[in-house]
Design a protein around this motif. Structure first.
Motif, PDB file in Angstrom:
ATOM      1  N   ASN A   1     -11.160 -39.712 -36.006  1.00 37.36           N
ATOM      2  CA  ASN A   1     -10.651 -40.474 -34.870  1.00 37.36           C
ATOM      3  C   ASN A   1      -9.421 -41.285 -35.271  1.00 37.36           C
ATOM      4  O   ASN A   1      -8.437 -41.365 -34.535  1.00 37.36           O
ATOM      5  N   GLY A   2      -9.501 -41.890 -36.446  1.00 36.87           N
ATOM      6  CA  GLY A   2      -8.377 -42.677 -36.929  1.00 36.87           C
ATOM      7  C   GLY A   2      -7.149 -41.833 -37.200  1.00 36.87           C
ATOM      8  O   GLY A   2      -6.019 -42.226 -36.877  1.00 36.87           O
ATOM      9  N   ALA A   3      -7.357 -40.663 -37.803  1.00 36.81           N
ATOM     10  CA  ALA A   3      -6.239 -39.764 -38.098  1.00 36.81           C
ATOM     11  C   ALA A   3      -5.587 -39.263 -36.816  1.00 36.81           C
ATOM     12  O   ALA A   3      -4.347 -39.208 -36.715  1.00 36.81           O
ATOM     13  N   ASP A   4      -6.402 -38.889 -35.839  1.00 34.38           N
ATOM     14  CA  ASP A   4      -5.865 -38.406 -34.560  1.00 34.38           C
ATOM     15  C   ASP A   4      -5.032 -39.492 -33.873  1.00 34.38           C
ATOM     16  O   ASP A   4      -3.928 -39.241 -33.392  1.00 34.38           O
ATOM     17  N   ALA A   5      -5.603 -40.692 -33.824  1.00 30.29           N
ATOM     18  CA  ALA A   5      -4.908 -41.796 -33.152  1.00 30.29           C
ATOM     19  C   ALA A   5      -3.600 -42.137 -33.864  1.00 30.29           C
ATOM     20  O   ALA A   5      -2.565 -42.372 -33.231  1.00 30.29           O
ATOM     21  N   ALA A   6      -3.637 -42.154 -35.185  1.00 31.23           N
ATOM     22  CA  ALA A   6      -2.440 -42.501 -35.960  1.00 31.23           C
ATOM     23  C   ALA A   6      -1.362 -41.435 -35.811  1.00 31.23           C
ATOM     24  O   ALA A   6      -0.173 -41.753 -35.661  1.00 31.23           O
ATOM     25  N   ALA A   7      -1.762 -40.171 -35.851  1.00 28.02           N
ATOM     26  CA  ALA A   7      -0.788 -39.088 -35.717  1.00 28.02           C
ATOM     27  C   ALA A   7      -0.097 -39.141 -34.357  1.00 28.02           C
ATOM     28  O   ALA A   7       1.119 -38.938 -34.251  1.00 28.02           O
ATOM     29  N   LEU A   8      -0.860 -39.434 -33.313  1.00 32.27           N
ATOM     30  CA  LEU A   8      -0.284 -39.544 -31.978  1.00 32.27           C
ATOM     31  C   LEU A   8       0.668 -40.739 -31.897  1.00 32.27           C
ATOM     32  O   LEU A   8       1.731 -40.661 -31.272  1.00 32.27           O
ATOM     33  N   MET A   9       0.285 -41.845 -32.526  1.00 31.22           N
ATOM     34  CA  MET A   9       1.146 -43.031 -32.520  1.00 31.22           C
ATOM     35  C   MET A   9       2.483 -42.739 -33.208  1.00 31.22           C
ATOM     36  O   MET A   9       3.552 -43.075 -32.691  1.00 31.22           O
ATOM     37  N   VAL A  10       2.411 -42.125 -34.370  1.00 27.68           N
ATOM     38  CA  VAL A  10       3.628 -41.835 -35.122  1.00 27.68           C
ATOM     39  C   VAL A  10       4.501 -40.836 -34.361  1.00 27.68           C
ATOM     40  O   VAL A  10       5.727 -41.009 -34.273  1.00 27.68           O
ATOM     41  N   ALA A  11       3.890 -39.790 -33.801  1.00 30.54           N
ATOM     42  CA  ALA A  11       4.651 -38.781 -33.061  1.00 30.54           C
ATOM     43  C   ALA A  11       5.341 -39.397 -31.848  1.00 30.54           C
ATOM     44  O   ALA A  11       6.492 -39.074 -31.544  1.00 30.54           O
ATOM     45  N   ARG A  12       4.638 -40.271 -31.159  1.00 29.42           N
ATOM     46  CA  ARG A  12       5.228 -40.930 -29.992  1.00 29.42           C
ATOM     47  C   ARG A  12       6.429 -41.782 -30.416  1.00 29.42           C
ATOM     48  O   ARG A  12       7.463 -41.796 -29.739  1.00 29.42           O
ATOM     49  N   ALA A  13       6.269 -42.505 -31.527  1.00 30.30           N
ATOM     50  CA  ALA A  13       7.368 -43.338 -32.023  1.00 30.30           C
ATOM     51  C   ALA A  13       8.576 -42.487 -32.394  1.00 30.30           C
ATOM     52  O   ALA A  13       9.723 -42.854 -32.116  1.00 30.30           O
ATOM     53  N   CYS A  14       8.327 -41.335 -33.001  1.00 33.20           N
ATOM     54  CA  CYS A  14       9.420 -40.440 -33.379  1.00 33.20           C
ATOM     55  C   CYS A  14      10.089 -39.826 -32.154  1.00 33.20           C
ATOM     56  O   CYS A  14      11.318 -39.711 -32.087  1.00 33.20           O
ATOM     57  N   ALA A  15       9.276 -39.424 -31.174  1.00 35.60           N
ATOM     58  CA  ALA A  15       9.814 -38.767 -29.984  1.00 35.60           C
ATOM     59  C   ALA A  15      10.661 -39.710 -29.149  1.00 35.60           C
ATOM     60  O   ALA A  15      11.630 -39.287 -28.508  1.00 35.60           O
ATOM     61  N   THR A  16      10.326 -40.994 -29.144  1.00 27.84           N
ATOM     62  CA  THR A  16      11.044 -41.964 -28.322  1.00 27.84           C
ATOM     63  C   THR A  16      12.029 -42.804 -29.119  1.00 27.84           C
ATOM     64  O   THR A  16      12.662 -43.708 -28.566  1.00 27.84           O
ATOM     65  N   ALA A  17      12.137 -42.505 -30.433  1.00 30.08           N
ATOM     66  CA  ALA A  17      13.029 -43.282 -31.308  1.00 30.08           C
ATOM     67  C   ALA A  17      12.732 -44.767 -31.216  1.00 30.08           C
ATOM     68  O   ALA A  17      13.638 -45.608 -31.182  1.00 30.08           O
ATOM     69  N   ALA A  18      11.446 -45.090 -31.162  1.00 31.16           N
ATOM     70  CA  ALA A  18      11.028 -46.491 -31.040  1.00 31.16           C
ATOM     71  C   ALA A  18      11.403 -47.280 -32.296  1.00 31.16           C
ATOM     72  O   ALA A  18      11.255 -46.784 -33.420  1.00 31.16           O
TER      73      ALA A  18
END
Length: 270
Positions: free
Chosen positions: A24-41
């Motif tokens: 669960n932690g890995a899934d949540a973290a991977a989604l967080m990082v991908a979102r940050a990369c996709a939006t250039a946050a």
């Protein structure tokens, strides 16, 4: 012997539980990082060096609040993120949890890890809830922008070779939505016939249109159109995501008395 197996099964159950929390932690973290990369946050989460936010999220998915971010790998070329989490327990070896009953057999601890991979990018094919093609030049945001203020699309004015800058996409079946893909201009499957007129196609009922009420939907974007009337067609270049806050067509509108399609925020997916 039966007691021994029963005791060991308790340790096995502990391992399964630990791995589920790590997953669960890995899934949540991977989604967080991908979102940050996709939006250039600018939050520092798009990095192969785990940020405090990533570590906090992983630990938050553990019942005891203890989990380790073993590794984060961001591939900016392939647009992928790989996150591996591992167990953390006070007094135990790194990445391991203690085995109480299995210790009888000499197994005092066991390593537990979980991995998750996410890829980000623009959609290339999908089912459009609303078969409406919009001219790319209708958007009030630049190529490098991620979001814009409220976007109002009006049928009677705007850019694009098709009057109004947008129009309905023709379909051969009875479903309102269409499966649309993007690709090269030379690919015939990326050109779609126009269904002329201001009113939605007859195959689209009020119930079909209501599916986008206060929802984020993808609209196909075209940058070229050819022909006229029923012989015209669009070249679909990509998609834009809109959160629909209102619309008004010839016979349908939401909310009651609303003006033309008012949607916010607009995000151009490139």
């Amino acid at each position: 012997m039966l007691l021994s197996f029963a005791a060991i099964s308790i340790d096995v159950a502990k391992l399964y539980s630990e791995r589920a929390q790590l997953q669960n932690g890995a899934d949540a973290a991977a989604l967080m990082v991908a979102r940050a990369c996709a939006t250039a946050a600018p939050d520092g989460n798009c990095s192969s060096s785990p940020s405090d936010n990533v570590r906090t999220l992983v630990r938050g998915n553990a019942v005891d609040g203890l989990s380790n971010v073993h590794s984060v790998t961001v591939n900016g070329v392939a647009h992928t993120v790989d996150v591996t989490t591992s167990a953390e327990e006070a007094g135990s070896s790194p990445n391991s949890v203690s085995m109480f009953f299995a210790g009888i057999l000499g197994v005092t601890s066991a390593e537990v890890r979980a991995s998750s991979s996410v890829q980000w990018g623009t959609p290339v094919r999908g089912i459009m809830v609303l078969p409406l093609a919009v001219a790319e030049c209708k958007f009030n945001l630049s190529r490098d922008s991620q979001a814009a203020t409220e976007q109002i699309l009006e049928f009677g004015s705007g850019c694009g070779r098709v009057p109004g800058g947008f129009g309905w996409v023709d379909g051969t079946g009875s479903q309102c939505g269409l499966t649309i893909g993007v690709g090269m201009e030379s690919d015939a499957t990326t050109w779609f016939s126009i269904d002329p007129g201001a009113s939605p196609p007859t195959r689209c009922s009020a119930t079909d249109l209501s599916k986008m009420n206060n929802q984020t939907v993808l609209l196909p974007l075209y940058d070229k159109a050819a022909g006229t009337g029923t012989n015209a067609g669009y070249f679909i270049k990509g998609f834009a995501a809109f959160h629909v806050t209102g619309y008004k067509f010839a016979n349908d509108g939401w909310p009651t008395g609303s003006g033309f399609a008012q949607q916010e925020p607009a995000r151009l997916l490139r």
